[in-house]
Design a protein around this motif. Structure first.
Motif, PDB file in Angstrom:
ATOM      1  N   LYS A  66      27.196  60.119  72.751  1.00  0.00           N
ATOM      2  CA  LYS A  66      26.257  59.834  73.833  1.00  0.00           C
ATOM      3  C   LYS A  66      25.235  60.963  73.992  1.00  0.00           C
ATOM      4  O   LYS A  66      24.150  60.756  74.499  1.00  0.00           O
ATOM      5  N   VAL A  67      25.611  62.149  73.615  1.00  0.00           N
ATOM      6  CA  VAL A  67      24.763  63.336  73.849  1.00  0.00           C
ATOM      7  C   VAL A  67      24.356  63.978  72.528  1.00  0.00           C
ATOM      8  O   VAL A  67      23.168  64.158  72.252  1.00  0.00           O
TER       9      VAL A  67
ATOM     10  N   ARG B 131      18.595  66.410  67.928  1.00  0.00           N
ATOM     11  CA  ARG B 131      17.560  66.031  66.968  1.00  0.00           C
ATOM     12  C   ARG B 131      16.199  66.635  67.308  1.00  0.00           C
ATOM     13  O   ARG B 131      15.430  67.005  66.433  1.00  0.00           O
TER      14      ARG B 131
ATOM     15  N   VAL C 271      24.475  65.991  80.263  1.00  0.00           N
ATOM     16  CA  VAL C 271      24.199  67.380  79.884  1.00  0.00           C
ATOM     17  C   VAL C 271      23.995  68.243  81.124  1.00  0.00           C
ATOM     18  O   VAL C 271      24.446  69.381  81.194  1.00  0.00           O
TER      19      VAL C 271
ATOM     20  N   THR D  16      21.371  63.185  69.643  1.00  0.00           N
ATOM     21  CA  THR D  16      20.245  62.539  70.327  1.00  0.00           C
ATOM     22  C   THR D  16      19.168  63.602  70.552  1.00  0.00           C
ATOM     23  O   THR D  16      19.336  64.750  70.163  1.00  0.00           O
ATOM     24  N   ASP D  17      18.078  63.197  71.186  1.00  0.00           N
ATOM     25  CA  ASP D  17      17.049  64.161  71.584  1.00  0.00           C
ATOM     26  C   ASP D  17      17.439  64.735  72.938  1.00  0.00           C
ATOM     27  O   ASP D  17      17.311  64.053  73.956  1.00  0.00           O
ATOM     28  N   VAL D  18      17.948  65.935  72.946  1.00  0.00           N
ATOM     29  CA  VAL D  18      18.354  66.551  74.215  1.00  0.00           C
ATOM     30  C   VAL D  18      17.288  67.572  74.631  1.00  0.00           C
ATOM     31  O   VAL D  18      17.063  68.545  73.912  1.00  0.00           O
TER      32      VAL D  18
END
Lengths: 712, 189
Positions: free
Chosen positions: A16-17, A603, A466, A20-22
């Motif tokens: 979920k985290v 990412r 996050v 990904t683009d965090v």
């Protein structure tokens, strides 16, 4: 997944985290201007310090009298550096330090120091240093020394004789600077017993030991704080002479000392990427095999040894041999700089590969693949070739010729790196009864996004957002961690974070199992809730679950787990360039980089690293070169005006591709690899455009124009 | 030494400083505004960029005494100005830089954002060439500028209601991942 099993990364589809683009957790602090760097630290009674640098490449210091500096208004003290030599050996070697109420008073103090040099014989270029009558730079060894030989040169000579086509060319790379926007330095606050220090560093843990030694106190009385730092790129591992000088002043004065290098000092004594010269004698067969390569590799690391991994770099030759050594000069020692040695090696081999391909009339992409064993490179090269438009490009087997107008060319290069980790980090995850979660590591965030994944790995593990986990780095009290270099941070730290998160989850599950009426292995953490995996009605919100802890927080530590990381990465880059054949001017049109890295953690941060690697290679390829006048021994471009960094208007379309065909479920560091082949691909693109092969970086318009005129 | 009467981020301040001090020195050594960075101290890097009556200037080359009677805006002043002007949440330029990941070490970013902010105040719909030109005085060693330009384009798109252009790399994301949200700050996709 049962909690009883050891830590394992989830499948990518379940994440979920991670992957990904965090957005960076420290993004708001940085964009608001609240983020404080070493440069920004202000303490009561703090003094500003400046270093006196020797203006000659080598000199006997006949007189050094700091007393006049002490009489300057605002100056508090002036001192010779504790280890200052009687004879200097590099341009910009620091000798003395002044502490004052303001930076400008410290500079006034420097000017007042009475100093007399007797300039000795020196050599600032490798040619000068290698000359027979050159002054000796190191007492222990000659200026030019071949250190290692590999392969069987006789056999390579015979293979070269039998080759269908050969080249014998020499490729030269200049000295490049790191150009961190924040210079080196630190603020040190020492009361005689304990010290709190804010260095701009890539090594929080290492700095603690260095500072303790410099101050003569046990390491447990030194606290290092580096919340933010303005770039390192390999130059900020050690506290350096500037850190030692700050500690010397702090010991003498017992007042906080702020010592950051000026930009000019930074250029002279803040390290660099070593230059080099590589003679490549290579042969190919008509069917596209690199049958022989004999290389003579010289590293130019100033008073340092320079770096170069040697030849053949990445490509496989049927027979090869090499002699590698270094030429010392009276200039600042090279330091690690993003992929130390690799861009240098890349420039020689990629240029030579291109020259050979054209010599046998073969598509240079095809020739590359025939000499790269690893199929990953084939896939990656095809991908970047497709993206850059190679298959529709007219000059595929023969370079273009200068048209008098604009010529378009395409070039390629590949990269490799290790990026594995080691056991050093200890990470602590704490879950408090009020629901707050912290994840702490004594690592540092150079801007790569470490702080973000220190939190987000825990968020992934506990099924939280996050923002519900506070990632903390940049403090020596947060536990040991390795220096951020060699792209080893992620593979050393992320597994320890994962392990700590896993241990925290297991411990929390044991506390919650009774409440959820299930076994500890059946407690599920997802979507901000904790529930029973066997009875879906048994669930708690995160804050309810945490309140069960009463007054006993969960505190779990984690260590490195080798199975969560691995090493060995690949990348390929392609560049499209426009050459103005009337002026020799270059314009980059497009640059593509594909990079594998095992399991991606963030990412957005990855693409940023890829873009950042490409731009540093663009600078290396087109603009950057340290210039020291060979007759006067004076640095000619120790500033951002004359030492040209790429700016926004020089940017081509940059395409950063994360290689998702790499399905390894382990993390690997990747940032270094992205800087390796860019300049080589640019040089190859220029040659492809107009047939002009430039064998020395940077690829300035004058070199290109001379090449065009030679062809005409 | 003289007492300067300055308007900094909407506040009137009186500050004592030597006559020859630059605006950057006054900001960093008197007013505690450290967001304007000291990268080179000679006007080459742009990290100290601030706004003077809305125009970007290099604070390390601007004499503080000449700033009396003019509006000085530093990075610390953007968000309060946004709120004073009736805006909600963070300043749109700062927000876009954050969401696009338009920073790594962050040292050059304050100056970069003020250059971008001044551009958009002057020209709400600049071309990519105009964006690059406006940022050309701000050096960044980390990011490759790409995500910075993306951020400016996102800020433009959100201000004008347009859809931001798809970044070059987007087509290579085979299964576009869902952006994770941090405090409601979603990554720009």
């Amino acid at each position: 997944m049962s909690v009883q099993s050891g830590p394992q990364w989830k499948a990518r589809s379940e994440m979920k985290v991670l992957n990904t683009d965090v957005p960076r957790v420290d993004g708001p602090a940085k964009v608001s201007g609240r983020a404080k760097y070493a440069h920004d630290i202000r303490l009561p009674g703090m003094l500003h310090a400046r270093l006196l640098l020797c203006p000659h490449p080598a000199a006997d210091v006949e007189l050094l009298n700091v007393e006049p500096a002490k009489r300057i208004a605002g100056v508090v003290t002036a001192a010779e550096l504790a280890d200052r030599p009687d004879r200097t050996i590099f341009l910009g070697q620091p000798l003395a330090v002044v502490a004052a109420e303001t930076p400008e008073a410290a500079e006034d103090g420097l000017r007042a120091i009475e100093v007399r040099y007797r300039e000795g014989g020196w050599a600032v270029t490798p040619e000068q240093a290698a000359a027979e009558d050159a002054p000796r730079i190191s007492r222990r060894q000659p200026n030019a020394l071949t250190e290692r030989e590999t392969g069987n040169q006789g056999r390579t000579e015979r293979a070269l004789e039998g080759a269908d086509a050969t080249i014998d060319e020499t490729y030269v790379v200049p000295v490049q600077h790191h150009c961190c926007l924040e210079t080196h330095g630190m603020v040190v606050d020492f009361d005689g017993e304990r010290a709190r220090v804010w260095p701009s560093t890539q090594a929080v843990t290492g700095s603690r030991g260095e500072v303790a030694q410099a101050l003569g106190i046990p390491a447990d009385r030194v606290e290092i704080v580096c919340d933010y730092m303005g770039g390192g790129f390999g130059s900020k591992f050690s506290i350096g002479p500037e850190g030692l000088a700050a500690c010397q002043l702090a010991t003498e004065l017992r007042r906080p000392i702020h010592l950051m290098l000026t930009r000019t000092d930074e250029f002279l004594m803040g390290g660099n990427r070593s230059g080099g010269r590589q003679r490549m004698r290579a042969g190919a067969s008509l069917d596209g095999k690199l049958v022989a390569l004999d290389a003579e590799v010289w590293r130019h690391g100033g008073i340092g040894r320079g770096s170069n991994p040697g030849q053949p770099y990445i490509y496989k030759a049927e027979t090869d041999s090499m002699r590698i050594g270094s030429v010392r000069t009276n200039t600042d020692a090279n330091r690690a700089m993003r992929a130390p040695g690799h861009p240098q090696a890349s420039f020689a081999i990629e240029s030579a590969m291109d020259e050979l391909a054209y010599a046998i009339g073969m598509d240079p992409l095809d020739f590359r693949m025939r000499n790269l064993e690893d199929p990953v490179y084939h896939r990656q090269l095809n991908r970047v070739a497709d993206e850059i438009g190679w298959y529709d490009h007219p000059n595929r087997e023969t370079p273009g010729i200068p048209t008098g107008g604009t010529n378009v060319g395409i070039g390629f290069g590949v990269s490799t790196w290790g990026g594995g980790g080691r056991r050093v980090c200890v990470v602590t995850v704490r879950i408090d009864p009020d629901g707050s979660v912290t994840s702490s590591a004594g690592s540092q965030d150079l801007g790569t996004g470490v702080r973000t994944y220190v939190g987000s790995i825990v968020a992934e593990e506990l099924g939280l957002a996050v923002s519900q986990v506070t990632g903390r780095v940049g403090h020596s009290e947060y536990g040991p961690a390795n220096a951020s270099g060699g792209s080893t941070t992620t593979a050393s730290l992320a597994p320890a974070v994962k392990d700590a998160a896993h241990n925290a989850r297991v411990a929390f599950s044991e506390r919650l199992a009774e409440w959820l009426e299930c076994g500890p292995g059946d407690v599920v953490f997802a979507n901000g809730e904790v529930r029973s995996g066997t009875n879906e009605r048994m669930k708690l919100t995160w804050s309810e679950a945490c309140s069960i802890l009463g007054s006993d927080p969960i505190v779990a530590t984690g260590e490195w787990q080798s199975h969560l990381q691995t090493s060995g990465i690949h990348g390929a880059q392609a560049v499209k360039v426009e050459v103005d054949t009337e002026t020799g001017g270059l314009r980059l049109v497009k640059m593509v980089c594909i990079q594998d890295c095992g399991l991606p953690l963030n990412r957005m941060a990855l693409r940023s690293q890829i873009n950042g690697g490409m731009i540093e290679a663009i600078g290396y390829g087109l603009f950057e070169e340290r210039i020291i006048d060979p007759w006067l021994g004076v640095a000619l471009n120790a500033n951002f005006d004359d030492y040209k960094l790429p700016g926004s208007t020089e940017m081509p379309e940059l395409v950063a591709i994360i290689d998702d065909d790499d399905e390894r479920q382990q993390v690997i560091g990747m940032a270094e690899a992205t800087i390796i082949p860019g300049q080589s691909a640019i040089a190859n693109a220029v040659a492809n455009a107009c047939g002009v092969r430039i064998r020395s970086l940077p690829l300035t318009a004058d070199k290109v124009l001379m090449g065009i005129q030679e062809k005409a | 030494m003289r007492v300067l009467e300055l308007e900094v981020n909407g506040d009137q301040v009186e500050v004592g400083a030597p006559d020859h001090w630059t605006l950057l020195e006054v900001l960093r050594y008197r007013l505690g505004l450290y967001g304007s960075k000291q990268g080179c101290d000679k006007g080459d890097c742009g990290a100290c960029t601030v706004l003077l009556d809305g125009e970007p200037v290099i604070a390390c080359l601007t004499l503080a005494a000449l700033c009396e009677g003019r509006r000085i805006t530093t990075i610390e002043g953007l968000a309060p100005a946004h709120v004073r002007a009736g805006g909600r949440g963070p300043d749109p330029v700062q927000d876009a830089f954050d969401r696009c990941g338009a920073l790594q070490c962050g040292f050059c970013q304050p100056g970069m954002m003020l250059s971008a902010w001044a551009l958009l105040a002057d020209n709400p719909t600049p071309t990519r060439g105009e964006i690059n030109a406006a940022l050309s005085g701000n050096l960044c060693r980390c990011t490759g500028y790409t995500q910075i330009v993306e951020a400016v384009e996102l800020a433009i798109a959100e201000a004008t209601g347009a859809t931001p252009a798809r970044p070059h790399w987007a087509k290579h994301e085979s299964t576009p991942p869902k952006p994770a949200s941090v405090d409601g700050r979603e990554a720009s996709r």
